[in-house]
Design a protein around this motif. Structure first.
Motif, PDB file in Angstrom:
ATOM      1  N   SER A   6      17.611 -35.148   4.093  1.00  0.00           N
ATOM      2  CA  SER A   6      17.043 -36.313   3.600  1.00  0.00           C
ATOM      3  C   SER A   6      16.354 -37.070   2.755  1.00  0.00           C
ATOM      4  CB  SER A   6      17.628 -36.650   4.866  1.00  0.00           C
ATOM      5  OG  SER A   6      16.120 -37.441   6.145  1.00  0.00           O
ATOM      6  N   ALA A   7      14.773 -36.535   3.938  1.00  0.00           N
ATOM      7  CA  ALA A   7      13.917 -36.949   2.748  1.00  0.00           C
ATOM      8  C   ALA A   7      13.453 -36.022   1.891  1.00  0.00           C
ATOM      9  CB  ALA A   7      12.345 -35.511   3.755  1.00  0.00           C
ATOM     10  N   LEU A   8      13.964 -34.891   1.406  1.00  0.00           N
ATOM     11  CA  LEU A   8      14.139 -34.002  -0.010  1.00  0.00           C
ATOM     12  C   LEU A   8      15.095 -35.234  -1.017  1.00  0.00           C
ATOM     13  CD1 LEU A   8      12.565 -31.884  -2.231  1.00  0.00           C
ATOM     14  CD2 LEU A   8      15.098 -30.170  -1.339  1.00  0.00           C
ATOM     15  N   ALA A   9      16.310 -35.542  -0.404  1.00  0.00           N
ATOM     16  CA  ALA A   9      17.430 -36.023  -1.304  1.00  0.00           C
ATOM     17  C   ALA A   9      16.785 -37.943  -1.859  1.00  0.00           C
ATOM     18  CB  ALA A   9      18.818 -36.785  -0.619  1.00  0.00           C
ATOM     19  N   SER A  10      16.013 -38.405  -0.796  1.00  0.00           N
ATOM     20  CA  SER A  10      15.033 -40.010  -0.688  1.00  0.00           C
ATOM     21  C   SER A  10      14.226 -39.936  -2.065  1.00  0.00           C
ATOM     22  CB  SER A  10      14.496 -39.976   0.960  1.00  0.00           C
ATOM     23  OG  SER A  10      14.226 -41.519  -0.317  1.00  0.00           O
ATOM     24  N   GLN A  11      13.425 -38.068  -2.179  1.00  0.00           N
ATOM     25  CA  GLN A  11      12.299 -38.336  -2.964  1.00  0.00           C
ATOM     26  C   GLN A  11      12.952 -37.263  -4.392  1.00  0.00           C
ATOM     27  OE1 GLN A  11      10.205 -34.676  -1.182  1.00  0.00           O
ATOM     28  NE2 GLN A  11       8.970 -35.795   0.382  1.00  0.00           N
ATOM     29  N   PHE A  12      13.951 -37.411  -4.232  1.00  0.00           N
ATOM     30  CA  PHE A  12      14.697 -36.408  -5.098  1.00  0.00           C
ATOM     31  C   PHE A  12      15.207 -37.775  -7.106  1.00  0.00           C
ATOM     32  CE2 PHE A  12      17.629 -35.542  -8.530  1.00  0.00           C
ATOM     33  CZ  PHE A  12      17.799 -33.998  -9.182  1.00  0.00           C
ATOM     34  N   LEU A  13      15.689 -38.577  -5.428  1.00  0.00           N
ATOM     35  CA  LEU A  13      16.847 -39.928  -6.095  1.00  0.00           C
ATOM     36  C   LEU A  13      15.641 -41.064  -6.743  1.00  0.00           C
ATOM     37  CD1 LEU A  13      19.444 -40.499  -3.577  1.00  0.00           C
ATOM     38  CD2 LEU A  13      19.737 -40.001  -5.567  1.00  0.00           C
ATOM     39  N   ASP A  14      13.778 -41.163  -6.037  1.00  0.00           N
ATOM     40  CA  ASP A  14      13.337 -41.569  -6.336  1.00  0.00           C
ATOM     41  C   ASP A  14      11.847 -41.288  -7.529  1.00  0.00           C
ATOM     42  OD1 ASP A  14      13.223 -43.257  -4.340  1.00  0.00           O
ATOM     43  OD2 ASP A  14      12.083 -43.100  -3.035  1.00  0.00           O
TER      44      ASP A  14
END
Length: 193
Positions: A6-14
């Motif tokens: 979840s943290a990596l996906a959120s960072q990736f989308l940003d």
């Protein structure tokens, strides 16, 4: 090293480029089986279960970097010097704590001349599977942008950086559909009315 999806996906989308610089690529995304799915293997490779809590949940997969861990000084003839080793025990580069995963289960390596990543089963007890096909132990199988892998009962997706964005979108869509289906079932609605 494992990362929270979840943290990596959120960072990736940003900021995908910041993630590209921070994470060693490729990665394995280890997902928990959906609720109600029974394991394929009942034979554990452990005599006494002693696993920690480093396991994915349905809502939170683990992201495992496919890279060598620093071990300090090792012998130049050590078998662990060749490739990136995946297994259940702490002496592996990628540690997958599951009773159906062998101590030394599989090895990843990048072909020097082509840059293509490969996986090789290390003669594991419950086998390594690539896109539904059981691998022959000792024979390298190429992995491209995205591949479905299974180590015993552990389901994982091998991803290069370029495939990670689509994986995030697919995962979000799949879980949104599952969430809507659960809400409809709990609300008493059925297909037949």
């Amino acid at each position: 090293m494992d990362l929270k999806f979840s943290a990596l996906a959120s960072q990736f989308l940003d900021d995908p480029q910041a993630v590209r610089r921070a994470v060693c690529w490729p990665v394995l995304v280890w997902e928990a089986p959906p609720m109600g799915v029974r394991p394929l293997f009942t034979r554990s490779t452990l005599s006494v279960p002693s696993l920690s809590a480093r396991r994915p949940t349905v809502a939170e997969p683990l992201v495992l970097e496919v890279r060598k861990r620093s071990r300090g000084i090792t012998s130049p003839h050590s078998p662990h010097d060749l490739g990136i080793h995946l297994g259940r025990t702490p002496d592996n580069d990628i540690i997958v704590e599951d009773p159906t995963v062998s101590r030394a289960h599989a090895t990843f390596h990048e072909e020097k001349h082509t840059g293509v990543w490969c996986v090789t089963d290390s003669g594991s007890h419950n086998g390594t599977w690539h896109d539904g096909t059981l691998l022959i132990p000792g024979r390298a199988t190429p992995l491209f942008e995205r591949a479905s892998l299974r180590f015993g009962d552990v389901m994982a997706t091998f991803l290069h950086f370029a495939a990670f964005n689509q994986f995030i979108l697919d995962w979000l869509a799949r879980h949104a559909r599952a969430s809507r289906a659960t809400t409809l079932t709990e609300g008493g609605l059925t297909r037949g009315g």
